[in-house]
Design an enzyme around this catalytic site. Structure first.
Site: not given
Length: 297
Positions: A81, A67, A39, A173
């Site tokens: 988000d 991550y 994203d 997310r």
């Protein structure tokens, strides 16, 4: 331009498509694609396939990922988000560290996760985010994903930073969304850094705005390097020829006793990846993807 994988450190605000377009412009080849989108809000490892490596996406889609994510508790957003409009939740409960860890542990393992409405998942040929932006509510089915590990890096309400090791198809997310729902306080993802994709990590990644054609050629990683999870053997041209014509060959004894379905990389006499094969129940190797023509040597 050679064939292989290019490991980028995508800046915040860039789309994955922008990174692909930059490499296309610099290399002059349109055979460039990414192995998994990031994203615009996210940064970190974005692996691009260049040339013949674009034919290996069925294998790169199996890569796991790592991550580091920053969540803000006590708020919600339709995009889950900080890029979406954020709504404050009135008097949200403040989870204790113990409650937080207990909730996070519920997400570890094989779980069913519903993709965000604002995602690139296709519904009847249209992207879910296109429908969501038009005020429609896309119906998205839950998908089976694997989360290997979730751990807290730091927590001071409303800020929560976590480390995630997960399998393909996982939306970070969506973890924020579902964690906030379980805790009853809401949560959105404020930042995300992808630290690793398969065998490629952030340490060796290049910034897209610093690329030149020379730098790309110098740092292109081999196709074999991207598939290091599979064993490899070298065949001479006579042994290799039937495979490159799409035929099965008897599995070499040197490969050893392995079960049907095992994948094996076939290298030519130069050490280059020529074919990705799979062992059949009958003891043969069948080509899944050939990366060389039968006449090239």
């Amino acid at each position: 331009m050679k064939d292989g994988f290019l490991v980028l450190d995508k800046p915040r605000g860039w789309t994955s498509r922008q990174a692909v377009d930059r490499v296309i412009a610099l290399t002059g080849t349109r055979r460039v694609g990414h192995t998994g989108t990031l994203d615009p809000i996210a940064t970190g490892v974005l692996v691009l396939c260049v040339g013949k490596a674009t034919r290996l996406t069925r294998f790169t889609q199996e890569w796991d990922k790592e991550y580091r994510a920053l969540f803000r508790l006590g708020v919600s957003s339709p995009t889950h988000d900080a890029d979406g409009p954020i709504s404050e939740i009135s008097n949200p409960p403040v989870p204790t560290a113990a409650e937080l860890n207990r909730c996070l542990n519920e997400f570890v393992g094989v779980i069913d996760q519903t993709p965000p409405a604002y995602s690139a998942v296709k519904i009847a040929g249209r992207r879910a985010y296109e429908l969501a932006r038009q005020g429609m509510v896309p119906h998205l089915r839950a998908r089976r994903v694997v989360i290997h590990k979730l751990s807290v890096i730091r927590y001071e309400f409303p800020w929560l930073e976590i480390a995630v090791h997960c399998g393909p198809g996982t939306y970070i997310r969506a973890i924020a969304r579902d964690l906030g729902a379980k805790l009853g306080c809401g949560a959105v993802m404020c930042s995300l850094v992808r630290l690793r994709v398969g065998p490629f990590d952030l340490q060796a990644a290049l910034r897209p705005n610093e690329l030149t054609s020379e730098i790309i050629a110098l740092h292109l990683r081999s196709m074999r390097e991207g598939l290091i999870q599979y064993s490899a053997i070298t065949l001479d041209e006579a042994e290799l020829a039937p495979l490159l014509r799409g035929l099965k060959i008897r599995c070499p004894a040197s490969f050893g006793p392995v079960p049907a379905g095992t994948r094996l990389l076939i290298l030519d006499r130069h050490g280059d990846l020529a074919s990705v094969t799979e062992k059949t129940p009958g003891g043969y190797l069948r080509p899944l993807v050939n990366l060389r023509s039968p006449n090239a040597s």
